[in-house]
Design a protein around this motif. Structure first.
Motif, PDB file in Angstrom:
ATOM      1  N   TYR A   1       5.574   5.832  11.634  1.00  0.00           N
ATOM      2  CA  TYR A   1       5.675   7.168  11.044  1.00  0.00           C
ATOM      3  C   TYR A   1       4.687   8.115  11.723  1.00  0.00           C
ATOM      4  O   TYR A   1       3.527   7.757  11.938  1.00  0.00           O
ATOM      5  N   LEU A   2       5.166   9.309  12.037  1.00  0.00           N
ATOM      6  CA  LEU A   2       4.324  10.348  12.627  1.00  0.00           C
ATOM      7  C   LEU A   2       4.465  11.623  11.813  1.00  0.00           C
ATOM      8  O   LEU A   2       5.577  12.139  11.629  1.00  0.00           O
ATOM      9  N   PHE A   3       3.346  12.123  11.294  1.00  0.00           N
ATOM     10  CA  PHE A   3       3.306  13.381  10.555  1.00  0.00           C
ATOM     11  C   PHE A   3       2.565  14.389  11.421  1.00  0.00           C
ATOM     12  O   PHE A   3       1.384  14.198  11.726  1.00  0.00           O
ATOM     13  N   LEU A   4       3.243  15.482  11.806  1.00  0.00           N
ATOM     14  CA  LEU A   4       2.702  16.397  12.809  1.00  0.00           C
ATOM     15  C   LEU A   4       2.730  17.844  12.345  1.00  0.00           C
ATOM     16  O   LEU A   4       3.726  18.321  11.793  1.00  0.00           O
ATOM     17  N   ASP A   5       1.644  18.545  12.596  1.00  0.00           N
ATOM     18  CA  ASP A   5       1.500  19.979  12.313  1.00  0.00           C
ATOM     19  C   ASP A   5       2.606  20.793  12.995  1.00  0.00           C
ATOM     20  O   ASP A   5       2.837  20.671  14.190  1.00  0.00           O
ATOM     21  N   ALA A   6       3.275  21.619  12.199  1.00  0.00           N
ATOM     22  CA  ALA A   6       4.213  22.606  12.734  1.00  0.00           C
ATOM     23  C   ALA A   6       4.087  23.839  11.853  1.00  0.00           C
ATOM     24  O   ALA A   6       4.985  24.191  11.080  1.00  0.00           O
TER      25      ALA A   6
ATOM     26  N   MET B   1       0.843  -1.194   0.000  1.00  0.00           N
ATOM     27  CA  MET B   1       0.000   0.000   0.000  1.00  0.00           C
ATOM     28  C   MET B   1       0.880   1.246   0.000  1.00  0.00           C
ATOM     29  O   MET B   1       1.986   1.228   0.544  1.00  0.00           O
ATOM     30  N   LYS B   2       0.370   2.299  -0.607  1.00  0.00           N
ATOM     31  CA  LYS B   2       1.125   3.553  -0.662  1.00  0.00           C
ATOM     32  C   LYS B   2       0.390   4.649   0.098  1.00  0.00           C
ATOM     33  O   LYS B   2      -0.813   4.831  -0.072  1.00  0.00           O
ATOM     34  N   PHE B   3       1.126   5.381   0.937  1.00  0.00           N
ATOM     35  CA  PHE B   3       0.585   6.544   1.637  1.00  0.00           C
ATOM     36  C   PHE B   3       1.267   7.774   1.045  1.00  0.00           C
ATOM     37  O   PHE B   3       2.491   7.886   1.081  1.00  0.00           O
ATOM     38  N   GLU B   4       0.479   8.683   0.468  1.00  0.00           N
ATOM     39  CA  GLU B   4       1.062   9.829  -0.242  1.00  0.00           C
ATOM     40  C   GLU B   4       0.361  11.125   0.139  1.00  0.00           C
ATOM     41  O   GLU B   4      -0.850  11.151   0.355  1.00  0.00           O
TER      42      GLU B   4
ATOM     43  N   GLY C   1       3.653  15.324  -2.530  1.00  0.00           N
ATOM     44  CA  GLY C   1       4.170  14.189  -3.285  1.00  0.00           C
ATOM     45  C   GLY C   1       4.975  13.232  -2.452  1.00  0.00           C
ATOM     46  O   GLY C   1       5.328  12.138  -2.930  1.00  0.00           O
ATOM     47  N   PHE C   2       5.281  13.593  -1.204  1.00  0.00           N
ATOM     48  CA  PHE C   2       6.007  12.689  -0.320  1.00  0.00           C
ATOM     49  C   PHE C   2       5.201  11.409  -0.140  1.00  0.00           C
ATOM     50  O   PHE C   2       4.012  11.456   0.140  1.00  0.00           O
ATOM     51  N   SER C   3       5.847  10.259  -0.301  1.00  0.00           N
ATOM     52  CA  SER C   3       5.092   9.012  -0.200  1.00  0.00           C
ATOM     53  C   SER C   3       5.919   7.924   0.484  1.00  0.00           C
ATOM     54  O   SER C   3       7.154   7.984   0.527  1.00  0.00           O
ATOM     55  N   LEU C   4       5.206   6.935   1.013  1.00  0.00           N
ATOM     56  CA  LEU C   4       5.823   5.809   1.715  1.00  0.00           C
ATOM     57  C   LEU C   4       5.060   4.540   1.371  1.00  0.00           C
ATOM     58  O   LEU C   4       3.845   4.576   1.138  1.00  0.00           O
ATOM     59  N   GLU C   5       5.757   3.419   1.365  1.00  0.00           N
ATOM     60  CA  GLU C   5       5.105   2.130   1.276  1.00  0.00           C
ATOM     61  C   GLU C   5       4.744   1.687   2.687  1.00  0.00           C
ATOM     62  O   GLU C   5       5.602   1.604   3.556  1.00  0.00           O
TER      63      GLU C   5
END
Length: 246
Positions: free
Chosen positions: A179-184, A1-4, A241-245
């Motif tokens: 993975y953690l994506f956080l508001d800054a 699966m791809k997270f983008e 466009g940053f993506s991860l499997e």
């Protein structure tokens, strides 16, 4: 699966309209753009789960793609504008939201083919083997972050966050996130309880202790401040466009 990520910027995006700062001029020179923060998970069958819907070109990007669900963090314009067109879809789309009866504009009045479902704090929704948990965040509107559990990875999408309760913090720590994506959204010199800055976000990531941490929801002014100060961040800002499997 791809997270983008469809975008990782704030409301105005980068380049900002008529802004002549170094960040915006560099984006124009490189012919790049970064839209409001939103993302999607592409499942193995090619269908997608959307995280926020602020991108107004969602109808175009996913015109022939099955959208399994939309998970809205909150009802601010830069996270829902894509629904204005997407609600005209020929097929029903389920949209999970926090309990906010005000919504945005007429989206809750003229639903068309969007079916809104309230997801409670820490409630789990499972779609095609992916578990998605709503995590309450502190913002100027009722807001959830979301943690995605695939068969391989644990990913937290936490945008528009001025902070969080100890309950939310403890939950996130216990998940042992990959993975953690956080508001800054802001620089440390700008005081606000609506969004984190790169220092307060860094401190929160350290407490949660994911394998990898990244910053999102920046404006050109935030990134310009970073450039001018020559700050080297442990957890970097990412771009559209940053993506991860996963």
């Amino acid at each position: 699966m791809k997270f983008e990520f469809l975008g990782t910027a704030d409301t105005g995006g980068i380049p900002l309209h008529l802004c002549s700062c170094e960040v915006c001029e560099e984006a124009r020179l490189n012919q790049t753009s970064n839209r409001s923060t939103s993302a999607f998970l592409e499942l193995d069958d090619g269908s997608v789960i959307l995280l926020d819907a602020g991108c107004d070109s969602l109808m175009d990007r996913f015109n022939t793609t099955t959208i399994r669900a939309v998970f809205l963090t909150h009802f601010h314009a830069d996270h829902v504008l894509g629904l204005i067109r997407l609600r005209k879809s020929a097929q029903k789309i389920i949209c999970y939201t926090p309990d906010d009866t005000e919504g945005f504009g007429d989206l809750l009045v003229h639903k068309n083919n969007i079916e809104y479902r309230i997801v409670a704090p820490f409630e789990t929704v499972e779609i095609a083997g992916v578990k998605i948990v709503a995590v309450p965040l502190l913002h100027s509107k009722v807001t959830h972050g979301f943690v995605l559990f695939t068969c391989k990875k644990r990913v937290a999408y936490l945008t528009d966050c001025g902070g969080m309760s100890e309950e939310s913090l403890l939950f996130l720590k216990e998940q042992h996130l990959d993975y953690l994506f956080l508001d800054a959204a802001y620089t440390p010199s700008f005081d606000s309880d609506k969004h984190l800055n790169w220092e307060s976000a860094h401190a929160l990531i350290e407490r949660i202790n994911p394998e990898y941490g990244y910053l999102i929801h920046a404006s050109c002014h935030t990134l310009l401040g970073l450039k001018k100060r020559g700050v080297s961040l442990t957890y970097p800002y990412i771009e559209q466009g940053f993506s991860l499997e996963v």
